[in-house]
Each structure stands twice: as structure tokens, then as C-alpha cells.
Design a protein around this motif. Structure first.
Motif, mmCIF file in Angstrom:
data_model
loop_
_atom_site.group_PDB
_atom_site.id
_atom_site.type_symbol
_atom_site.label_atom_id
_atom_site.label_comp_id
_atom_site.label_asym_id
_atom_site.label_seq_id
_atom_site.Cartn_x
_atom_site.Cartn_y
_atom_site.Cartn_z
ATOM 1 N N GLU A 36 0.838 -1.184 0.000
ATOM 2 C CA GLU A 36 0.000 0.000 0.000
ATOM 3 C C GLU A 36 0.883 1.247 0.000
ATOM 4 O O GLU A 36 1.910 1.281 0.667
ATOM 5 C CB GLU A 36 -0.886 -0.023 1.247
ATOM 6 C CG GLU A 36 -1.896 1.072 1.307
ATOM 7 C CD GLU A 36 -2.823 0.909 2.500
ATOM 8 O OE1 GLU A 36 -4.029 0.838 2.272
ATOM 9 O OE2 GLU A 36 -2.326 0.845 3.637
ATOM 10 N N ARG A 48 -4.792 6.852 -1.492
ATOM 11 C CA ARG A 48 -4.254 5.536 -1.153
ATOM 12 C C ARG A 48 -4.142 4.755 -2.452
ATOM 13 O O ARG A 48 -5.065 4.760 -3.271
ATOM 14 C CB ARG A 48 -5.193 4.832 -0.180
ATOM 15 C CG ARG A 48 -4.636 3.583 0.412
ATOM 16 C CD ARG A 48 -5.464 3.097 1.599
ATOM 17 N NE ARG A 48 -6.884 3.100 1.359
ATOM 18 C CZ ARG A 48 -7.596 2.035 0.968
ATOM 19 N NH1 ARG A 48 -6.998 0.878 0.765
ATOM 20 N NH2 ARG A 48 -8.886 2.132 0.778
ATOM 21 N N ILE A 50 -2.096 1.134 -4.553
ATOM 22 C CA ILE A 50 -1.487 -0.184 -4.432
ATOM 23 C C ILE A 50 -0.354 -0.281 -5.454
ATOM 24 O O ILE A 50 -0.531 0.078 -6.622
ATOM 25 C CB ILE A 50 -2.522 -1.305 -4.699
ATOM 26 C CG1 ILE A 50 -3.705 -1.203 -3.727
ATOM 27 C CG2 ILE A 50 -1.873 -2.684 -4.625
ATOM 28 C CD1 ILE A 50 -3.357 -1.379 -2.268
ATOM 29 N N ALA A 84 0.411 -4.509 2.441
ATOM 30 C CA ALA A 84 -1.028 -4.445 2.187
ATOM 31 C C ALA A 84 -1.790 -5.042 3.353
ATOM 32 O O ALA A 84 -1.327 -5.986 3.991
ATOM 33 C CB ALA A 84 -1.365 -5.184 0.902
#
Length: 100
Positions: A36, A48, A50, A84
Motif C-alpha cells: 500500500e 491511497r 497499491i 497491504a
């Protein structure tokens, strides 16, 4: 105790969920796909993402959440990478208890 992996933006960009966000990391050797990336403006998280790909010069991330429908980011924001969050599908599918 894990150390914070920090990064920054190489150039200004406007983001919203689904947009690809290029990031540079100060120590990319510790990054993994699926981590993340939290984008901070001062002390607030404004986006946010990934991690999708780790290149030689830039990290490709995909924005999954923004504080507003669209957020303008400049090179003064800071990025912090973390593992994550693990989400259990079994836990997510359990019915919620009803309140009486």
C-alpha cells in the motif's frame, strides 16, 4: 519493528480512483508488488494506492481511494509504503449480528 519506506512524486498529477500514479521510493529494494502507498499532504492522507509494478526509476501504483473525488498532488506531498492489509473473505462474508 519495520522501518518506514518513504517516497515522493516525480511530478505534479491529478488523481482519482483508478488512475495510475507514478512514485519514486527512497529505497525501492524493500518494496513489493501489492504494498500500500499512502499519500500525505501535511498530516492527512489524501490518496491511497497499491503498488503494481516496480521499475528501475519509478514505481507504478494504482489509486484505490482519494479524500475527494479528484485530488491535485504536487511534489511536496509525501508517500509512505506499507504491507497491504490482509482481508479475509471468510470474515467479510460473515453476517452481521442484529442489534436488539
Amino acid at each position: 519493528v519495520g522501518r518506514i519506506i518513504a517516497g515522493r512524486l516525480p511530478r505534479p498529477i491529478t488523481v482519482r480512483p483508478g488512475v495510475r500514479l507514478p512514485v519514486t521510493a527512497f529505497d525501492a529494494s524493500k518494496l513489493r508488488v501489492g504494498m500500500e502507498a499512502l499519500v500525505y499532504r501535511e498530516s492527512s492522507v489524501v490518496a491511497r494506492a497499491i503498488v503494481e509494478d516496480i521499475g528501475a526509476s519509478e514505481i507504478a501504483t494504482r489509486v484505490v481511494h482519494t479524500a475527494q473525488p479528484q485530488v491535485d498532488l504536487d511534489v511536496n506531498v509525501r508517500v509512505q509504503f506499507s504491507p497491504a492489509k490482509a482481508v479475509s473473505l471468510a470474515q467479510a462474508s460473515k453476517p452481521m449480528a442484529t442489534m436488539r
